[in-house]
Design an enzyme around this catalytic site. Structure first.
Site, short mmCIF file in Angstrom:
data_model
loop_
_atom_site.label_atom_id
_atom_site.label_comp_id
_atom_site.label_asym_id
_atom_site.label_seq_id
_atom_site.Cartn_x
_atom_site.Cartn_y
_atom_site.Cartn_z
N LYS A 271 0.86 -1.18 0.00
CA LYS A 271 0.00 0.00 0.00
C LYS A 271 0.90 1.23 0.00
O LYS A 271 1.77 1.36 0.85
CB LYS A 271 -0.91 -0.01 1.24
N ASP A 276 -2.42 9.96 4.23
CA ASP A 276 -3.82 9.58 4.36
C ASP A 276 -4.54 10.59 5.27
O ASP A 276 -4.58 10.43 6.48
CB ASP A 276 -3.94 8.16 4.94
N LYS A 283 -10.07 12.70 8.46
CA LYS A 283 -9.69 12.21 9.79
C LYS A 283 -9.66 13.38 10.77
O LYS A 283 -9.34 14.49 10.38
CB LYS A 283 -8.27 11.61 9.74
N ASP A 353 -11.90 7.26 3.66
CA ASP A 353 -10.77 6.94 4.53
C ASP A 353 -10.43 5.43 4.51
O ASP A 353 -9.39 5.02 5.00
CB ASP A 353 -11.07 7.40 5.96
N GLU A 355 -9.34 3.80 2.12
CA GLU A 355 -8.80 3.93 0.76
C GLU A 355 -7.79 2.84 0.43
O GLU A 355 -7.57 2.53 -0.74
CB GLU A 355 -8.16 5.31 0.58
N ARG A 357 -7.77 -0.45 0.80
CA ARG A 357 -8.33 -1.62 0.09
C ARG A 357 -8.70 -1.27 -1.34
O ARG A 357 -8.64 -2.12 -2.23
CB ARG A 357 -9.51 -2.19 0.89
#
Ligand code: BES
Ligand code: ZN
Ligand code: ZN
Length: 506
Positions: A271, A276, A283, A353, A355, A357
């Site tokens: 990944k 993020d 978040k 969030d 993201e 996967r």
């Protein structure tokens, strides 16, 4: 760090520091040091009493021994009970030795191999070198001269391993070089992770792949920009990167071995979310603090590839990651949007969030097309994995228990903790979408690491696969962390186990 191997015994050498392991119950001068005579025993008895040192794990004791020994200080590193002595304790021992040496400005340390006779020499050398190199790691790039001066750092430049039989010196030197490669790769991952997200952009991850491919003749690189990835049908990870100013990239490296007797090919997938923020499902501020680590999986891929040529495993290895930044903006993907991954499956994105996967949907589908014998993915995927297993342990999911068993042996040898979690088929219902083939947010948060893993399983077809949810062990953010060879920041968790796995199994 330089390692010098010597057949001499410690009384014939000299250095600022001599480090020895000390076990609980009856601290006495070890057999190997009896040449120092009575005075050391007295000094030891007195000081250990005064400082309440009884060889307890993680405790250390310095003795000023310059009068009796050719060393300024003798360092005793508490090792706990002798029956618990294993490779991991050796790794921690040398990390403590190096970190303690830094505190007393000792640039060289002598370690006598006769203290480690209870364990196989190969294991001892590997662990000693890893512990020392990784324990000394620091990320100081952004400290200016003034701060550095205040910190008064001493760098341990040389470790002398003495008491090695002459016949074994060559072998020991080889073991040292190998362990140094393991450490170098791990530290590369740490550097990539610790770099602020403002610098470690998707483009910069790609540049790292380019540098590795340019340096190694047996590593080739393919990469796709936004337009090319769209044409290929990789619209899932592009959706994740849509809100960012930074263009997302798909990266694919291939290592071709000199020999491949078993004619095998495996894929390592990471990944690579360079930051993020959560995207529009933003978040909260304090959950965002460490989110530069969200490319740890990609860092593992790059780190592994940076040493493959020298480690020279006999298996073809495909390294794959998507590099994208997850940001909110007018162009960002929105809750409710539907994207199509490379394998044709549609994904309803209900929480931007979740993201990781979505990115992996494309990279795993791509890996499947290469028809590998096994796929290993490393992803800082869910906070839920951290709730389940804490900060030191990675969750592992697999469709091939035997494969995981083999991988676990490597984790054991490298001191990296992994725990298998179940792929509960029934929970797949929670991933069912009303409008698309699957959704990226399960119906509720219970078993969040499992539902994420079940989501990934939809994209690996029937290829043997292990998914490592490394959200916990990828970074250390508290000062209470006790593993002395894992300083605060990015850890490079998984790199050493993966290297060990490919060396042992192909
Ligand atoms: N990158 C995070 C997971 C994470 C959390 C990694 C903490 C390292 C430390 C991931 O993209 C994420 O945000 N996951 C969400 C999923 C949820 C929205 C279903 C989570 O775990 O809260
Ligand atoms: Zn996220
Ligand atoms: Zn994430």
């Amino acid at each position: 760090m330089k390692f010098t191997v010597s057949e001499k015994n410690l009384e014939l050498l000299s250095a600022k520091l001599l480090a020895v392991p000390a076990w609980e119950n009856g601290i006495t001068v070890p057999e190997q040091m009896k040449f120092g005579g009575e005075p050391i025993q007295k000094l030891l008895e007195q000081t250990s009493k005064e400082e309440k040192f009884g060889g307890e794990l993680e405790k250390i004791l310095f003795l000023p021994v310059a009068h009796f020994l050719p060393y300024q200080r003798l360092l005793l590193v508490g090792m706990g009970k002798q029956k618990d002595w294993d490779q991991e304790r050796v790794r921690r021992f040398s990390a403590w030795a190096v970190r303690s040496a830094e505190k007393v400005s000792a640039e060289s340390i002598v370690l006598d191999m006769r203290f480690f006779k209870k364990l196989p020499l190969d294991d001892v050398i590997h662990a000693l070198v890893e512990g020392a190199e990784l324990g000394a790691y620091k990320f100081l790039k952004y400290k200016t001269e003034t701060s550095l001066q205040k910190m008064q750092l001493t760098e341990v430049k040389e470790i002398i391993l003495c008491g090695v039989e002459k016949a074994k010196i060559k072998k020991v030197n080889e073991l040292i070089s190998r362990a140094q490669l393991y450490a170098k790769a791990t530290m590369m991952a740490r550097d990539l992770i610790n770099e602020p997200a403002g610098v470690m952009t998707p483009k910069e991850l790609l540049e790292n792949a380019k540098r590795i491919a340019a340096k190694n003749k047996n590593i080739s690189l393919k990469y796709f920009n936004r337009e090319e990835s769209a044409k290929m049908g990789m619209n899932a990870f592009l959706g994740v990167g849509a809100g960012s100013q930074h263009e997302p990239f798909f990266v694919h490296m291939t290592y071709k071995p000199k020999t491949n007797p078993k004619n095998k090919k495996i894929a390592i997938v990471g990944k690579g979310v360079t930051f993020d923020s959560g995207g529009l499902s933003l978040k909260p501020a304090d959950m965002m603090l460490d989110m530069k680590i969200d490319m740890s999986g990609a860092a593992n891929v790059l780190a592994v590839f940076s040493v493959l040529t020298q480690i020279n495993p006999s298996v073809q290895i495909e390294g794959i990651f998507t590099a994208a930044e997850n940001m909110p903006s007018g162009s960002a993907i929105k809750p409710g949007d539907v994207v199509k991954a490379l394998n044709g499956k549609t994904i309803e994105v209900l929480n931007t969030d979740a993201e990781g996967r979505v990115c992996l949907a494309d990279s795993l589908s791509y890996a499947v097309r290469l028809k590998p014998d096994a796929i290993f993915d490393f992803a800082t995927l869910t906070g839920a994995a951290m709730v389940a297993l804490g900060e030191e342990v990675s969750a592992a999911y697999t469709n091939d228990k035997k494969l995981l068993q083999k991988f676990n042996e490597s984790c054991e040898l490298e001191g990296e903790k992994v725990w298998e979690m179940p792929l509960i088929d029934d929970y797949m219902k929670k991933n069912q979408s009303l409008v698309a083939d699957i959704k990226n947010l399960a119906d509720n948060r219970w078993g969040g690491s499992i539902t994420a893993a079940l989501f990934l399983r939809e994209f690996v077809s029937d290829i043997p696969w292990i998914h490592f949810d490394i959200a916990g062990p990828s970074g250390v953010w508290t000062q209470f962390h006790v593993v002395p060879y894992i300083p605060q920041g990015g850890t490079g968790f998984g790199v050493r186990s993966f290297l060990n796995f490919v060396e042992r199994n192909y």
